[in-house]
Design an enzyme around this catalytic site. Sequence first.
Site, PDB file in Angstrom:
ATOM      1  N   GLY B 486       0.820  -1.213   0.000  1.00  0.00           N
ATOM      2  CA  GLY B 486       0.000   0.000   0.000  1.00  0.00           C
ATOM      3  C   GLY B 486       0.849   1.255   0.000  1.00  0.00           C
ATOM      4  N   HIS B 487       2.147   1.083  -0.280  1.00  0.00           N
ATOM      5  CA  HIS B 487       3.071   2.224  -0.256  1.00  0.00           C
ATOM      6  C   HIS B 487       3.304   2.694  -1.691  1.00  0.00           C
ATOM      7  CE1 HIS B 487       4.769   0.370   3.713  1.00  0.00           C
ATOM      8  NE2 HIS B 487       3.520   0.753   3.810  1.00  0.00           N
ATOM      9  N   ILE B 488       2.405   3.482  -2.202  1.00  0.00           N
ATOM     10  CA  ILE B 488       2.465   3.898  -3.605  1.00  0.00           C
ATOM     11  C   ILE B 488       3.374   5.118  -3.698  1.00  0.00           C
ATOM     12  CG2 ILE B 488       1.090   4.469  -5.622  1.00  0.00           C
ATOM     13  CD1 ILE B 488      -1.329   3.268  -4.122  1.00  0.00           C
TER      14      ILE B 488
END
Lengths: 145, 555
Positions: B486-488
């Site tokens: 979820g670390h875009i």
Amino acid sequence: MEDLFLKLSAILTGFDDLDPKLGSLYYKELMKASGPPFTALLQTFSSKVLGHAASTGHPASADQPAPAGNPEDLLRENIWNVMDFQILSQAIINLWYTATLKLGNVTWVAPPEAYFDSLLWRAIEAHPPAVSGGYFGYWRYPPEN
Amino acid sequence: MDKNYDVIIIGAGVAGALIADKLAKKWKVLLLEAGEKGRERVELVGSYLTATAQTLGSPYKPVPAPAKNMAPSPDGTNDYYDQPPGTENPMVFKSTYERRVGGSTWHWLGNCPRLLPSDFKSNTLYGFGKDWPITYDDLEPWYCQAEKELGVAGDHEQLNGLFGAHRSQAFPMNRIWPSYSDLKVAEALQGAAQQWSDFNNEPMVLFCTPQARNSVPYDGRPVCTGNSSCVPICPVGAKYDGSVHVNKAVANKATLSEKSIVTRITAAKDGSITGVTFIDWDGREHSVSAKLVVLAANAIESPKLLLLSGLANRSDQVGRNLMDHPQGEGLCVSREPLFPFRGPPTTSGIDKFRDGAFRKDFCAFRMSMGNDGGGRTQSPANVLNQLLKTDFGASLRTKLREKVIRQFRISFLAEMKPLPSNRVTLSSQVDDAMIPRPKLSFNVDDYTMKGFDRIADVMRSILLALGSKPEDLVLPNHSTPFLAAGHIMGTCRMGTDPNDSVVDAECRSHDHKNLFIAGSSVFPTGGTANPTLTIAAISLRMAQSIDNQLKMSQT
């Protein structure tokens, strides 16, 4: 019949302090989802496991002695080992453990108060996610049992 | 709504909210958010409890569901993204986000490690990626401020000086207590930890993970009581989320406009930004103007909007270098009970693999210890379903307990190289608002894949130290697709050269002096830190730059 359902549920789940209110809710939902097979399951449980007279539903008497053996063994023999009853029993266990009924095409999720009492979390000495009821740092210690 | 503002901020996530809060004290600020403010927290928790599939997005779906989903949030790999399988897409990009007031921090875990000094110059030191135009020292005071704003609990002594990362101030709160499981794991590692020459032969030590969750009442929010549901929602607000600063910004007289989907940033002929055009959820179009615009969507929506507007892309870097932190888990069944699902899902980690000369050859990684049994893949419900095939009653109850209370997860989060071919472009498909959906191309480089073997070695040694039987080990390998963190990140990178970067060291567009870009899209590389604290630090620093620029323009 709801009483029978609670007794059956206690043997299936391994918990003998099930909440009768939830039992009533789940009973109604199972009747809705799978009425005739569910009724047949309860009748079989009554006669073959508890030894109630099939005609009257009354407890065993001198005329009709209770079946020999402990209830778990009787349940295994007369219900768990019968394919249709096993599928229904698995759905009942899953319902008490996760507050979700999955049976055939039916998926029904119980209201939040049922989630609080779902047995899965009690069985592993934890709490349902989002409802700890604990204090800061309790997780540093093992559960108190 | 007024039509003219000093500053328009696009996106009410943690970055936009922090900037809005700081600027609203002096300037007229409009904060636009495509998603909704939504229902009260307690109702969101109710939706999560009763969801048939408890996905990340399950608490946040608008109720009742609107006829048109005007600002869709991805809640899977293909419900919003356009990423057809094929040569352009060797791998599937799996990370998602929430388009709502407060943004994706609603369902983050709260982990707040800082980047390391070396992460800012990986090209100079290790020959990969691109150096940042700022250093750890430049950002250090802002890290301190970010830790105060978000409310980070951590162990200053443990982390001060980690790989040269000095800390000029202590955390605002003492650490979150380690879990019973952490203590047992630390004990096991003391006796049995294997040591490796490429990791300096040092033993593995557990550090408390700094987290934006309260270890004491802080900033008007209660203490964490270990509800174990941080992902996807904290039921009491003990964990920080972006709504905290949205509320502060509104209290400071910023105007918040929810359900406002920006379709275009507008510019004058000389390239200066004039304002934005947005549509509301009823499809009506609005135009507003400002002296300065801050684009704070996220690393997918921000480049999408720049491409739609045809702006800030002289370098052709907009949308490129899309990154995540490839993540995976190792699982085992410990000899001793660890009692998972009590307290935050993770409280400790191992930081020693985050830097070293090995980064010339393969990726750095950080390990985190789970307090959630079999993690994402072997949930208690899955164990129940397995046992239900043969067991019922007391036997079922006992077997379930014996297995789950011993299940243990360890996760890795790895750095990946920024690749120009990993890219966000505009799809030919449109969403319900008739806006092109993001089209993604994604792959993970060999440098990172090579690290997976070393990660599996480390995991095996830790899990065996816990007394797991070898047959109970599940380890990541090349054929197991990794999970998304979820670390875009990436897609609008910062740099000194306008020809190969989108924004400068202040996060100001090289091409448009009154356009700033906030959020992890500006990261040139990803390091091994969960990005939110760095996003917050950069946002606070940027707010000061913007304040200075607005003051200069007045004189």
